[in-house]
Design a protein around this motif. Sequence first.
Motif, short mmCIF file in Angstrom:
data_model
loop_
_atom_site.label_atom_id
_atom_site.label_comp_id
_atom_site.label_asym_id
_atom_site.label_seq_id
_atom_site.Cartn_x
_atom_site.Cartn_y
_atom_site.Cartn_z
N LEU A 281 0.85 -1.20 0.00
CA LEU A 281 0.00 0.00 0.00
C LEU A 281 0.89 1.25 0.00
N ALA A 282 1.96 1.21 0.79
CA ALA A 282 2.90 2.34 0.81
C ALA A 282 3.51 2.55 -0.57
N ALA A 283 3.88 1.44 -1.25
CA ALA A 283 4.45 1.55 -2.60
C ALA A 283 3.43 2.14 -3.57
N MET A 284 2.17 1.77 -3.42
CA MET A 284 1.13 2.31 -4.30
C MET A 284 0.98 3.81 -4.11
N ILE A 285 1.00 4.25 -2.84
CA ILE A 285 0.83 5.68 -2.56
C ILE A 285 2.07 6.46 -3.04
N LEU A 286 3.26 5.89 -2.75
CA LEU A 286 4.49 6.57 -3.15
C LEU A 286 4.61 6.72 -4.67
#
Lengths: 156, 175
Positions: free
Chosen positions: A76-81
């Motif tokens: 999820l962090a990778a998606m947001i970043l």
Amino acid sequence: MSLFPLFQWFEATAVGTAVRESLWLFPVIECVHLLALALLGGTVLVVDLRMLGLGLRAQPVAELAAKVHLWMAGSLAAMILTGVPLMLSEAVKCYYSPPFWYKMGFLVAASLFAVSIRRRVAAAEPASPVLQKLTAVVSLGLWFAVGFSGRWIAFY
Amino acid sequence: MRPAAMLDYSGLLPFFEWLENTAGSVAIRESILFYPLVETTHVLTLCLFLGMIALLDLRLLGAALRRVPVSEVAGRLLPVAFAGFALMVVSGLLLFYSGPLRAYQNIFFRVKMAMLVLAGLNALLFHLTIYKRVAAWDLDASPPVRAKLAGALSLVLWSGVVVCGRMQAYNWFEP
């Protein structure tokens, strides 16, 4: 008050400009966004399917949810970043795109649901199968809506 | 329209030219809702297919689900992955059908198809060799090197398939 000036500023930021003016940055970031999508979807699915009585049925829900939690949070962090620079590069287009606003709404709803109700239901002992199934359906529905509206930013 | 310098190693170009002009192909290409719906299905089914494959690969690498038996991860998640793969193939064929010439002349599409075959061979090889003896390492938190290699190759190849699929939107290397 309109958010339009904010989105104009987004588009003018250094990151937004760099991604927009580069031939390859947008596609490359988009590819990472897609790969993270597969992993996020996988980690969400494996727990939600388990709560529906499918998939890794021999594993207790609470244990399974704990095991994939880091992978889910990481993807999820990778998606947001990756999603933020993509949005910055075409912020004004996003501002005028109804699917973008739906996506943001569903994203907030799905994330809040995941860290509040879904987490508690998955960790509950003893577990209520009905509550688990209901939670899984809501979770799958919300994340599906995020992905679906996300894809449609390109069309509308 | 036939690009001037289009390479046609397979000799399929005339067939794809015919396919491109069939009524169904034109209808999908010009549709307002159907094409985006098929494409959205193709993208979101990634979660169902690659999501499950990635979890199995991470298990083979000893990176995730370390205390779940490998045979359980494979046995329970691969049927889900197969369902996802079926949807990917159907939606993918429809997307190809909507514009065979544009896809066929695209270098990313060609590399994607090659990587798809390699990913399939890697999976087949894994199931015919090291996975046949899974009983011996089913509970290992860190599986044998050959299983790890299969998992790593699978992640790399399927990621390559996704990347090439996405890059197909660009005609960077076309004549």
